[in-house]
Scaffold this motif. Structure first.
Motif, PDB file in Angstrom:
ATOM      1  N   ALA A  19      27.721  46.070  39.575  1.00  0.00           N
ATOM      2  CA  ALA A  19      27.406  47.431  40.020  1.00  0.00           C
ATOM      3  C   ALA A  19      28.657  48.308  40.110  1.00  0.00           C
ATOM      4  N   CYS A  20      29.841  47.714  39.944  1.00  0.00           N
ATOM      5  CA  CYS A  20      31.125  48.423  39.862  1.00  0.00           C
ATOM      6  C   CYS A  20      31.619  49.041  41.169  1.00  0.00           C
ATOM      7  N   GLY A  21      31.109  48.577  42.300  1.00  0.00           N
ATOM      8  CA  GLY A  21      31.628  49.065  43.576  1.00  0.00           C
ATOM      9  C   GLY A  21      33.099  48.748  43.762  1.00  0.00           C
ATOM     10  N   PHE A  22      33.557  47.658  43.176  1.00  0.00           N
ATOM     11  CA  PHE A  22      34.968  47.289  43.281  1.00  0.00           C
ATOM     12  C   PHE A  22      35.867  48.351  42.644  1.00  0.00           C
ATOM     13  N   VAL A  23      35.338  49.053  41.644  1.00  0.00           N
ATOM     14  CA  VAL A  23      36.134  50.072  40.956  1.00  0.00           C
ATOM     15  C   VAL A  23      36.379  51.258  41.882  1.00  0.00           C
ATOM     16  N   THR A  24      35.317  51.760  42.501  1.00  0.00           N
ATOM     17  CA  THR A  24      35.475  52.922  43.386  1.00  0.00           C
ATOM     18  C   THR A  24      36.272  52.573  44.637  1.00  0.00           C
ATOM     19  N   ALA A  25      36.236  51.298  45.044  1.00  0.00           N
ATOM     20  CA  ALA A  25      36.992  50.851  46.216  1.00  0.00           C
ATOM     21  C   ALA A  25      38.420  50.440  45.849  1.00  0.00           C
ATOM     22  N   HIS A  26      38.758  50.491  44.557  1.00  0.00           N
ATOM     23  CA  HIS A  26      40.086  50.099  44.066  1.00  0.00           C
ATOM     24  C   HIS A  26      40.445  48.679  44.465  1.00  0.00           C
ATOM     25  N   ARG A  27      39.463  47.784  44.357  1.00  0.00           N
ATOM     26  CA  ARG A  27      39.691  46.374  44.679  1.00  0.00           C
ATOM     27  C   ARG A  27      40.041  45.601  43.427  1.00  0.00           C
ATOM     28  N   ASN A  28      40.828  44.573  43.611  1.00  0.00           N
ATOM     29  CA  ASN A  28      41.176  43.668  42.529  1.00  0.00           C
ATOM     30  C   ASN A  28      40.196  42.506  42.515  1.00  0.00           C
ATOM     31  N   ILE A  29      40.168  41.798  41.393  1.00  0.00           N
ATOM     32  CA  ILE A  29      39.358  40.593  41.263  1.00  0.00           C
ATOM     33  C   ILE A  29      40.257  39.514  40.682  1.00  0.00           C
ATOM     34  N   VAL A  30      40.206  38.340  41.272  1.00  0.00           N
ATOM     35  CA  VAL A  30      40.944  37.197  40.736  1.00  0.00           C
ATOM     36  C   VAL A  30      39.924  36.149  40.326  1.00  0.00           C
ATOM     37  N   LEU A  31      39.951  35.803  39.040  1.00  0.00           N
ATOM     38  CA  LEU A  31      39.094  34.757  38.499  1.00  0.00           C
ATOM     39  C   LEU A  31      39.995  33.554  38.254  1.00  0.00           C
ATOM     40  N   GLN A  32      39.817  32.517  39.059  1.00  0.00           N
ATOM     41  CA  GLN A  32      40.706  31.361  38.983  1.00  0.00           C
ATOM     42  C   GLN A  32      39.905  30.125  38.640  1.00  0.00           C
ATOM     43  N   GLY A  33      40.386  29.376  37.652  1.00  0.00           N
ATOM     44  CA  GLY A  33      39.700  28.161  37.281  1.00  0.00           C
ATOM     45  C   GLY A  33      40.399  27.428  36.161  1.00  0.00           C
ATOM     46  N   PHE A  34      39.837  26.291  35.813  1.00  0.00           N
ATOM     47  CA  PHE A  34      40.403  25.428  34.797  1.00  0.00           C
ATOM     48  C   PHE A  34      40.257  26.042  33.408  1.00  0.00           C
ATOM     49  N   THR A  35      41.005  25.520  32.465  1.00  0.00           N
ATOM     50  CA  THR A  35      40.894  25.920  31.068  1.00  0.00           C
ATOM     51  C   THR A  35      39.442  25.785  30.610  1.00  0.00           C
ATOM     52  N   GLY A  36      38.944  26.827  29.985  1.00  0.00           N
ATOM     53  CA  GLY A  36      37.590  26.785  29.445  1.00  0.00           C
ATOM     54  C   GLY A  36      36.491  27.040  30.449  1.00  0.00           C
ATOM     55  N   SER A  37      36.840  27.361  31.685  1.00  0.00           N
ATOM     56  CA  SER A  37      35.817  27.534  32.721  1.00  0.00           C
ATOM     57  C   SER A  37      35.136  28.898  32.692  1.00  0.00           C
ATOM     58  N   GLY A  38      35.493  29.734  31.737  1.00  0.00           N
ATOM     59  CA  GLY A  38      34.797  31.009  31.580  1.00  0.00           C
ATOM     60  C   GLY A  38      35.451  32.195  32.244  1.00  0.00           C
ATOM     61  N   LYS A  39      36.729  32.111  32.553  1.00  0.00           N
ATOM     62  CA  LYS A  39      37.423  33.224  33.217  1.00  0.00           C
ATOM     63  C   LYS A  39      37.432  34.481  32.349  1.00  0.00           C
ATOM     64  N   SER A  40      37.831  34.328  31.098  1.00  0.00           N
ATOM     65  CA  SER A  40      37.907  35.482  30.193  1.00  0.00           C
ATOM     66  C   SER A  40      36.517  36.051  29.924  1.00  0.00           C
ATOM     67  N   TYR A  41      35.562  35.166  29.750  1.00  0.00           N
ATOM     68  CA  TYR A  41      34.181  35.590  29.513  1.00  0.00           C
ATOM     69  C   TYR A  41      33.662  36.377  30.720  1.00  0.00           C
ATOM     70  N   LEU A  42      33.906  35.852  31.903  1.00  0.00           N
ATOM     71  CA  LEU A  42      33.454  36.517  33.120  1.00  0.00           C
ATOM     72  C   LEU A  42      34.156  37.863  33.301  1.00  0.00           C
ATOM     73  N   ALA A  43      35.455  37.923  32.989  1.00  0.00           N
ATOM     74  CA  ALA A  43      36.186  39.194  33.073  1.00  0.00           C
ATOM     75  C   ALA A  43      35.544  40.232  32.152  1.00  0.00           C
ATOM     76  N   SER A  44      35.197  39.812  30.944  1.00  0.00           N
ATOM     77  CA  SER A  44      34.536  40.732  29.996  1.00  0.00           C
ATOM     78  C   SER A  44      33.167  41.155  30.507  1.00  0.00           C
ATOM     79  N   ALA A  45      32.447  40.209  31.120  1.00  0.00           N
ATOM     80  CA  ALA A  45      31.123  40.526  31.674  1.00  0.00           C
ATOM     81  C   ALA A  45      31.236  41.508  32.840  1.00  0.00           C
ATOM     82  N   ILE A  46      32.323  41.459  33.570  1.00  0.00           N
ATOM     83  CA  ILE A  46      32.529  42.388  34.691  1.00  0.00           C
ATOM     84  C   ILE A  46      32.971  43.757  34.185  1.00  0.00           C
ATOM     85  N   VAL A  47      33.834  43.766  33.187  1.00  0.00           N
ATOM     86  CA  VAL A  47      34.376  45.036  32.705  1.00  0.00           C
ATOM     87  C   VAL A  47      33.365  45.809  31.847  1.00  0.00           C
ATOM     88  N   SER A  48      32.409  45.118  31.247  1.00  0.00           N
ATOM     89  CA  SER A  48      31.416  45.781  30.401  1.00  0.00           C
ATOM     90  C   SER A  48      30.615  46.852  31.156  1.00  0.00           C
TER      91      SER A  48
END
Length: 177
Positions: A19-48
């Motif tokens: 819903a992008c509330g983090f954008v208006t609140a100027h919040r950061n997001i940290v996606l932390q996990g093992f190799t291949g756990s979907g961090k980049s995919y999830l980042a793209s899903a959030i930014v879309s």
């Protein structure tokens, strides 16, 4: 998104980020996990959805950002233009955050970038490293303190789990063949 529950991802947090509330609140997001756990995919899903809401967004891998920073230093006013460019994005995704340890020049740039983005934009960090390892990965000292301080206190932290999604997808594809 596959295996949301098995990976321990909170559907309500993901919906909130969509819903992008983090954008208006100027919040950061940290996606932390093992190799291949979907961090980049999830980042793209959030930014879309942020792009759909017409927020200015950019995704960059840290090795590419380091290369661009080095090239900027070779041009007149290049470093100032570089900082201005990356500060201007409403949402900036830094993929492979701290994969390589930044040198002194890169640390100085990261401090300046995080300072300028603090409380004006949202940054999404996709990393294999837990918060406790950041200070060391950033080279220790006051730069590491200052960079970390500008990121962690207004961040939503998401652990992407221990399932290698590339492996999971490959096994699923083999099962269908």
């Amino acid at each position: 998104m596959d295996l949301v529950d098995q990976r321990g991802l909170d559907r309500s947090v993901l919906a909130e980020l969509g819903a992008c509330g983090f954008v208006t609140a100027h919040r950061n997001i940290v996606l932390q996990g093992f190799t291949g756990s979907g961090k980049s995919y999830l980042a793209s899903a959030i930014v879309s959805p942020a792009c759909t809401h017409r927020y200015r967004a950019h995704v960059v891998r840290m090795p590419d950002l380091a290369e661009a920073w080095q090239a900027a230093g070779d041009r007149p006013q290049g470093t100032a233009k570089f900082i201005k460019k990356y500060t201007a994005f409403t949402v900036l995704v830094l993929d492979e955050w701290l994969l390589d340890r930044p040198d002194e020049s890169m640390r100085a740039m990261l401090l300046e970038l995080m300072e300028r983005r603090y409380d004006t934009g949202s940054t999404i960090f996709a990393t294999q490293y837990a918060k406790k390892d950041w200070h060391t990965r950033l080279g220790g000292g006051v730069h590491a303190d200052a960079i970390t301080d500008r990121i962690v206190h207004n961040a939503t932290w998401i652990n992407t789990g221990e399932i290698n999604m590339r492996e999971h997808t490959a096994h699923a594809a083999q099962a269908l063949s």
